[in-house]
Design a protein around this motif. Structure first.
Motif, PDB file in Angstrom:
ATOM      1  N   ALA A 103      -5.331   4.088  11.421  1.00 46.97           N
ATOM      2  CA  ALA A 103      -6.657   3.472  11.415  1.00 46.97           C
ATOM      3  C   ALA A 103      -7.132   3.371   9.972  1.00 46.97           C
ATOM      4  O   ALA A 103      -7.176   4.372   9.251  1.00 46.97           O
ATOM      5  N   LEU A 104      -7.501   2.148   9.554  1.00 47.22           N
ATOM      6  CA  LEU A 104      -7.782   1.872   8.151  1.00 47.22           C
ATOM      7  C   LEU A 104      -9.247   1.512   7.923  1.00 47.22           C
ATOM      8  O   LEU A 104      -9.802   0.662   8.631  1.00 47.22           O
ATOM      9  N   HIS A 105      -9.840   2.157   6.946  1.00 48.41           N
ATOM     10  CA  HIS A 105     -11.183   1.868   6.454  1.00 48.41           C
ATOM     11  C   HIS A 105     -12.190   1.820   7.602  1.00 48.41           C
ATOM     12  O   HIS A 105     -12.393   2.822   8.277  1.00 48.41           O
ATOM     13  N   SER A 106     -12.818   0.662   7.854  1.00 47.08           N
ATOM     14  CA  SER A 106     -13.874   0.579   8.866  1.00 47.08           C
ATOM     15  C   SER A 106     -13.358   0.704  10.289  1.00 47.08           C
ATOM     16  O   SER A 106     -14.158   0.677  11.231  1.00 47.08           O
ATOM     17  N   ALA A 107     -12.067   0.863  10.449  1.00 44.18           N
ATOM     18  CA  ALA A 107     -11.524   1.131  11.783  1.00 44.18           C
ATOM     19  C   ALA A 107     -11.972   2.487  12.316  1.00 44.18           C
ATOM     20  O   ALA A 107     -11.698   2.816  13.468  1.00 44.18           O
ATOM     21  N   HIS A 108     -12.685   3.274  11.520  1.00 42.89           N
ATOM     22  CA  HIS A 108     -13.270   4.505  12.064  1.00 42.89           C
ATOM     23  C   HIS A 108     -14.234   4.184  13.193  1.00 42.89           C
ATOM     24  O   HIS A 108     -14.430   5.009  14.096  1.00 42.89           O
ATOM     25  N   ALA A 156     -14.732   0.646  -5.134  1.00 41.17           N
ATOM     26  CA  ALA A 156     -14.624   1.040  -3.727  1.00 41.17           C
ATOM     27  C   ALA A 156     -15.996   1.043  -3.079  1.00 41.17           C
ATOM     28  O   ALA A 156     -17.024   1.198  -3.745  1.00 41.17           O
ATOM     29  N   GLU A 157     -16.009   0.874  -1.769  1.00 44.53           N
ATOM     30  CA  GLU A 157     -17.199   1.138  -0.968  1.00 44.53           C
ATOM     31  C   GLU A 157     -17.238   2.634  -0.707  1.00 44.53           C
ATOM     32  O   GLU A 157     -16.231   3.234  -0.329  1.00 44.53           O
ATOM     33  N   MET A 158     -18.405   3.240  -0.903  1.00 47.68           N
ATOM     34  CA  MET A 158     -18.520   4.677  -0.676  1.00 47.68           C
ATOM     35  C   MET A 158     -18.646   4.989   0.810  1.00 47.68           C
ATOM     36  O   MET A 158     -19.421   4.352   1.530  1.00 47.68           O
ATOM     37  N   TYR A 159     -17.862   5.955   1.260  1.00 46.68           N
ATOM     38  CA  TYR A 159     -18.073   6.612   2.543  1.00 46.68           C
ATOM     39  C   TYR A 159     -18.368   8.080   2.242  1.00 46.68           C
ATOM     40  O   TYR A 159     -17.653   8.689   1.426  1.00 46.68           O
ATOM     41  N   GLY A 160     -19.401   8.630   2.876  1.00 47.20           N
ATOM     42  CA  GLY A 160     -19.787  10.006   2.582  1.00 47.20           C
ATOM     43  C   GLY A 160     -19.943  10.850   3.822  1.00 47.20           C
ATOM     44  O   GLY A 160     -20.172  10.342   4.926  1.00 47.20           O
ATOM     45  N   GLU A 161     -19.830  12.147   3.627  1.00 49.08           N
ATOM     46  CA  GLU A 161     -20.021  13.091   4.718  1.00 49.08           C
ATOM     47  C   GLU A 161     -21.507  13.174   5.091  1.00 49.08           C
ATOM     48  O   GLU A 161     -22.363  12.919   4.274  1.00 49.08           O
ATOM     49  N   GLY A 202     -10.027   0.506   1.544  1.00 48.67           N
ATOM     50  CA  GLY A 202      -9.645  -0.783   2.088  1.00 48.67           C
ATOM     51  C   GLY A 202     -10.762  -1.759   2.344  1.00 48.67           C
ATOM     52  O   GLY A 202     -10.621  -2.654   3.180  1.00 48.67           O
ATOM     53  N   HIS A 203     -11.903  -1.632   1.634  1.00 43.88           N
ATOM     54  CA  HIS A 203     -12.980  -2.601   1.842  1.00 43.88           C
ATOM     55  C   HIS A 203     -12.523  -4.000   1.426  1.00 43.88           C
ATOM     56  O   HIS A 203     -11.841  -4.176   0.421  1.00 43.88           O
ATOM     57  N   GLU A 204     -12.949  -4.980   2.208  1.00 45.42           N
ATOM     58  CA  GLU A 204     -12.377  -6.324   2.089  1.00 45.42           C
ATOM     59  C   GLU A 204     -12.714  -7.038   0.777  1.00 45.42           C
ATOM     60  O   GLU A 204     -11.997  -7.957   0.381  1.00 45.42           O
ATOM     61  N   THR A 205     -13.780  -6.667   0.079  1.00 51.92           N
ATOM     62  CA  THR A 205     -14.160  -7.378  -1.145  1.00 51.92           C
ATOM     63  C   THR A 205     -13.552  -6.763  -2.401  1.00 51.92           C
ATOM     64  O   THR A 205     -13.872  -7.216  -3.511  1.00 51.92           O
ATOM     65  N   TYR A 206     -12.692  -5.769  -2.239  1.00 49.67           N
ATOM     66  CA  TYR A 206     -12.008  -5.154  -3.372  1.00 49.67           C
ATOM     67  C   TYR A 206     -10.493  -5.223  -3.141  1.00 49.67           C
ATOM     68  O   TYR A 206     -10.023  -5.155  -1.997  1.00 49.67           O
TER      69      TYR A 206
END
Length: 253
Positions: A103-108, A156-161, A202-206
């Motif tokens: 599962a990649l990037h926004s596939a969460h 990158a797009e940030m993903y945070g806890e 894996g954000h699509e704009t980068y």
């Protein structure tokens, strides 16, 4: 060893946004498929790759396709709700039977990942083209093979806890972002007989999937998630391993 891989992608952003199309003229699925096809034996396996997208009949994930798939990679973002529930259930059953899932990037937030995790899989996010460092926290793991101490992603797009997922069985990568957040970016799970790996970048704009280190991780992850040849677990009614007394005429005290 030859591993059959199906690379799945929504394939919407690339057709709707020129910026994404310029980065991924053959689609994100095309870039991931190329990363696997360029393997030079670095994982000890060869990859037989096909692609599938959301707008194909049955999203390209028919029973016949899945029956021939050792590992399925999944990239989704804007159209999670458009994935048919019957296809999700079909994929889930194949994972439980031994097919690997990456599962990649926004596939969460995809239906298949949330179904397998049993949680919301929610997180913090921010799109600001900031630097990400993916630190290798389990260097002996096969998914980290050939990777330095960390991978630096320039934009990158940030993903945070907090990332609302079950505790990973193994955490391979932990990310730090320029804005200060951290995130569990490489999470390994087992579901039934299948192996599942969540990989955050894996954000699509980068141009993340053009980066050699990321492409190496993708190859490593597919090789790790492929079904093995070890013993599978047995369930259901079972004969005893040792002789037992089956006489029902026993005194009750």
């Amino acid at each position: 060893m030859t591993i059959s891989v199906t690379v799945w992608n929504e394939y919407r952003h690339e057709r709707e946004h020129d910026e994404v199309a310029e980065l991924y003229p053959e689609g994100i699925h095309g870039a991931i498929a190329d990363a696997l096809r360029e393997a030079d034996g670095d994982t000890g396996s060869e990859f037989e790759v096909r692609t599938a997208t959301l707008d194909e009949p049955e999203h390209g994930l028919t029973e016949d396709v899945l029956a021939e798939t050792d590992v399925l990679t999944w990239w989704g973002h804007a159209a999670h709700d458009e994935v048919a529930d019957e296809v999700v259930e079909r994929v889930r059953e194949h994972v439980l039977d031994g097919m690997g899932l990456i599962a990649l990037h926004s596939a969460h937030y995809s239906k298949i990942f949330t179904a397998l995790m049993g949680t919301t899989c929610s997180l913090k996010w921010r799109e600001a083209a900031e630097t990400e460092r993916l630190w290798v926290v389990e260097p002996s793991h096969p998914i980290a093979a050939g990777v330095d101490e960390y991978i630096e992603v320039p934009e990158a797009e940030m993903y945070g806890e907090r990332f609302d997922v079950p505790q990973p069985e193994t955490l391979v990568f932990n990310s730090w972002f320029e804005g200060g957040e951290v995130f569990r970016s490489g999470c390994c799970y087992t579901r039934g007989e299948g192996r599942v790996f969540y990989f955050r970048p894996g954000h699509e704009t980068y141009p993340v999937y053009h980066q050699p280190e990321i492409r190496q991780v993708l190859r490593n992850a597919v090789a790790w998630a492929a079904p093995g040849e070890g013993a599978s677990s047995a369930t259901g009614n079972s004969d005893p391993v040792e002789p037992i007394d089956t006489d029902d005429d026993r005194s009750v005290h």
